[in-house]
Design an enzyme around this catalytic site. Structure first.
Site, PDB file in Angstrom:
ATOM      1  CD  GLU A  71      -4.872 -12.516  -0.995  1.00 56.70           C
ATOM      2  OE1 GLU A  71      -5.038 -13.071  -2.107  1.00 56.70           O
ATOM      3  OE2 GLU A  71      -3.837 -11.874  -0.713  1.00 56.70           O
ATOM      4  CG  HIS A 139      -1.127  -1.921  -1.091  1.00 55.68           C
ATOM      5  ND1 HIS A 139      -1.273  -2.113  -2.440  1.00 55.68           N
ATOM      6  CD2 HIS A 139      -0.424  -2.988  -0.631  1.00 55.68           C
ATOM      7  CE1 HIS A 139      -0.668  -3.250  -2.784  1.00 55.68           C
ATOM      8  NE2 HIS A 139      -0.148  -3.798  -1.704  1.00 55.68           N
TER       9      HIS A 139
END
Lengths: 347, 486
Positions: A71, A139
């Protein structure tokens, strides 16, 4: 009714479908637009974690860049490409992973224009799904707050398909970094990617092209007794609470804040001047949230119109829990919004 | 003109300092850079250099007296005040005058056969609790810790001159241009150093004296429309990429007409139109950016390349790994230039890696990697030229490790007490400007006077630029909120 909808030539789309359509249209319109992210453009794959980019590689084989799980790297690459004239759309599979890319987003994307004395442009779109959805703590977070206080970033949140398409197209055409928050329960993802607690966020999408401005809140319901502010899933919960309150004779005005940075205080102020009472609903933890910024901003600007202190409904100051009863207890519900309104009106 | 010398803040706490002894007597002459006195801080004993040239008129404190930063310490009668430097009251002597102590070859270092250490086999592992494991590892690993320790002596393996053969391939005017660019960086940095010590310049500085050949050699192999990314130590890169001394000095003074309108400062100098984005002051932060810039060039089918400067310290960052991975899998036209000056701030490179050559990281990404003597501007130029050709033909990226050394502190007021004297000396003997200057006078039809004229002209230009920058309009309050968004 049937006649009217035929004339308007609309189609009912989910947020995932509307985003996909927006991306495809922008990529057709401008060869500089491309997508970069994990698990996109894989034949037989999922189109990202929530099907948004499904099959786009068929039409745009050279502009759907599937990345390694990196990322920091690919958000940085997106910033670098944007500075050199491209218009990347970078997405993370889960908003929680934005923290891995934080340096590139906060130190580079947001500051490059200012540090360069206004000579460098970073036309970058970032997309991030958030919200508690039975996946435990990592998450699930609502981290809008970590970005709304970063000067140089624009932050929007989409709560229906119409906005999703219009805001994404506006974001692609904007010359600044724009971070779009999406909600996992609102995508309308289908098949194996469907969410069990999903809420209907479909819209009638016109055939003709449109954009939704990045700096405007949306009035979702008119009322005179109280203003309820929410965004993403919470704007839906606020609408549901407002319907219940109407049965009691309480008319709530519901505003989807939508633009989290900058905040549209014109729309919000007009409502506050009318109702004098404000309840802000946020899915993230109470402490340090966007709702805190909104409360302070409203008090500073429209304090003299307030008939009662601004009230907040937010999640507990704990990590997002897993077990369903804990997750239910964690997050604001329509019932908690109703209770907050009733308490505010009883003051 | 009399100048009051104030006590610089050399401590880590801003607390009291003790003046230990004076090294210049009252009435003695002082050159800029001479050590005036020794001072004891909370951490170490340090020398305080004079920013002025002249005669020491008064010592205002006795030895062993404690003082605070900012206290008046001495009075210097300044000689030779040049107009541009009047406010600083320092003359700028030629580089060589400053370097007399360091430019003498050192017997002990220069006498070593350059190949001796390079050819020696790894020393046996030290005994200890994990001796057995270590021995096994040493057998298998390409590099052992003991090899790594030899790296402390690395400069001895590096050449102490540029040969005639190397020079012969180049037009003398090109060589003089490289020399000029390096001197421009050196004189700029030296001038800024003293402006800073004088307190006339805001902020902090990270300087690159000693590393001029990396910036100049790399940028000389680039086109104007190629891009670079830089670091907090970016003045040299900026000058080498074609930014003017003026626009950088204006920026360092926070002027509204600086290259970033005073919104960037020393750590973020850049000029997009000249192929340099604002320097990135987060270690490794420019590496993924460079990959993305190169990605844009490739997608747009433009034949530009990106040269991404970073230090040895950046190779430990995740951004290094992620950025090189992306550049590698997409064959991007990016040259990753690791300026290995042996120290990440104060931490020596061998304490943070088992690799002998940082260029070996390239093997992890399946790309070309090369280690080059970074004080030899021609070696740097040639390596970069090859890398550029490779990138333009679609066979990028390339990782270049340039071995160099910083002659100055990591940042302001760093006395470099962590650098061993023998190491410093070995590298000072291989000063990049001296290497090329000596080669030019020895092998080309260039005499010392010509080199001095180059320096004098740059010094004069610098002084004019300082004058301009000091009186340039500063930003107004209204400028605070502009340039946030496009």
């Amino acid at each position: 009714m049937a006649e009217v909808s035929t004339t308007l030539a609309t189609r009912r789309l989910t947020i995932a479908e509307a985003l996909r359509e927006a991306i495809a249209e922008e990529m057709r319109r401008d060869p500089c637009v491309f997508c970069i992210g994990e698990d996109i453009a894989i034949p037989g794959g999922w189109g990202g974690a929530f099907t948004v980019t499904l099959d786009l590689e068929n039409e745009f084989p050279d502009r759907m860049l599937n990345t390694p799980i990196a990322e920091l790297g690919f958000f940085g690459a997106a910033v670098g490409a944007a500075m050199m004239g491209m218009r990347p759309i970078a997405d993370v599979q889960y908003g929680d992973f934005l923290f891995l890319a934080m340096d590139q987003i906060v130190n580079n994307a947001a500051k490059m224009r200012y540090m360069s004395g206004g000579t460098v442009k970073v036309p970058l779109v970032m997309r991030a799904p958030i919200g508690a959805t039975g996946r435990g703590s990592q998450h699930a977070q609502s981290m809008e707050r970590c970005f709304t206080g970063v000067p140089g970033l624009k932050v929007v949140a989409v709560s229906n398909a119409y906005d999703a398409k219009g805001l994404l197209k506006a974001a692609v055409r904007d010359d600044n970094p724009v971070l779009i928050f999406e909600h996992k329960l609102l995508y309308g993802s289908k098949g194996a990617r469907a969410e069990s607690q999903a809420v209907d966020a479909t819209s009638d999408i016109p055939e003709n092209e449109y954009v939704v401005p990045l700096d405007k809140a949306a009035l979702r319901r008119s009322g005179s007794h109280v203003t309820i502010l929410g965004w993403l899933l919470m704007s839906h919960y606020a609408m549901s609470a407002a319907e219940s309150l109407a049965a009691e004779g309480i008319e709530a005005e519901v505003i989807d804040v939508r633009s989290l940075s900058p905040i549209d205080y014109n729309t919000i102020g007009t409502s506050v001047e009318k109702t004098g009472r404000v309840v802000i609903v946020e899915e993230g933890p109470r402490t340090g949230g966007v709702s805190a910024e909104l409360a302070a901003g409203i008090t500073e600007r429209f304090g003299e119109y307030l008939l009662a202190p601004v009230s907040r409904v937010a999640s507990a100051d704990v990590p997002v829990p897993f077990s369903p009863p804990l997750e239910d207890a964690y997050r604001p519900t329509s019932q908690r919004i109703i209770a907050a309104v009733q308490k505010l009106l009883s003051r | 003109m009399e100048i009051e010398v104030k006590m610089p803040d050399l401590s880590t706490t801003g607390g009291e300092l003790t003046v230990l002894k004076w090294l210049i007597a009252v009435g003695g002459s002082v050159k800029r850079g001479d050590v005036l006195f020794e001072v004891e801080t909370d951490k170490a004993t340090m020398d305080v250099e004079s920013a002025h040239a002249g005669v020491l008129k008064k010592q205002l404190v006795e030895p062993n007296a404690t003082v605070l930063p900012g206290d008046a310490i001495a009075i210097i009668e300044v000689s030779q005040v040049r107009p541009a430097m009047a406010a600083v009251a320092a003359s700028v002597p030629p580089v060589e005058a400053n370097r007399q102590t360091t430019s003498q070859p050192s017997e002990s270092v220069s006498g070593v056969n350059p190949n001796t250490l390079a050819a020696s086999s790894p020393a046996p592992p030290r005994a200890g609790m994990f001796a057995e494991n270590r021995a096994k590892r040493a057998e298998n690993a390409t590099t052992t810790r003991s090899q790594n320790e030899q790296r402390a002596a690395a400069p001895r393996m590096l050449p102490a001159e540029i040969s005639h053969d190397q020079l012969a391939a180049y037009n003398p005017s090109f060589l003089l241009e490289l020399y000029t660019r390096m001197v421009r960086i050196r004189e700029f940095e030296e001038g800024v150093k003293y402006l800073f010590l004088q307190g006339s310049m805001p902020g902090t500085i990270h300087q690159c004296q000693g590393q001029e050949a990396t910036a100049v050699g790399v940028c000389a192999a680039l086109r104007d429309d190629d891009f670079i990314t830089s670091t907090f130590r970016g003045h040299g890169h900026a000058l080498a990429k074609g930014l003017s001394m003026d626009e950088i000095l204006l920026e360092l003074y926070g002027a509204a007409s600086g290259c970033c309108k005073g919104k960037g400062g020393s750590m973020h100098v850049g000029n997009y139109d000249k192929g340099m984005i604002p320097a990135i002051a987060i270690v490794g932060g420019g590496i993924p950016l460079a990959a993305g810039m190169a990605l844009a060039f490739k997608m747009q089918k433009r034949d530009q390349v990106v040269a991404c400067f970073f230090g040895d310290g950046a190779t430990s960052e995740g951004a290094f790994h992620e950025g090189l991975t992306l550049a590698a899998i997409w064959d991007l036209p990016a040259i990753f230039v690791c300026e290995n000056n042996l120290y990440g701030a104060s931490t020596r490179v061998n304490q943070v890696t088992r690799l002998n050559d940082l260029a070996d990281h390239a093997n992890s990404y399946g790309i070309t990697g090369r280690t080059v003597f970074g004080n030899d501007v021609l070696a740097v130029y040639e390596a970069t030229k090859n890398a550029v050709d490779q990138c333009r033909s679609g066979r990028g990226p390339v990782l270049l490790e340039l071995l160099t050394y910083r002659r100055t502190g990591h940042s302001r007021r760093d006395a470099c007490n962590y650098q061993a004297d023998v190491e410093k000396q070995a590298w000072f003997d291989r000063d990049p400007i001296r290497l090329l200057g000596d080669a030019l006078t020895k092998h080309c039809d260039v005499d010392a006077t010509q080199l001095k004229e180059i320096r004098d002209e740059i010094v004069a230009q610098f002084e004019v630029a300082v004058e301009r920058a000091r009186s340039a309009p500063l930003p107004s309050e209204d400028d605070l909120i502009t340039d946030v968004f496009a």
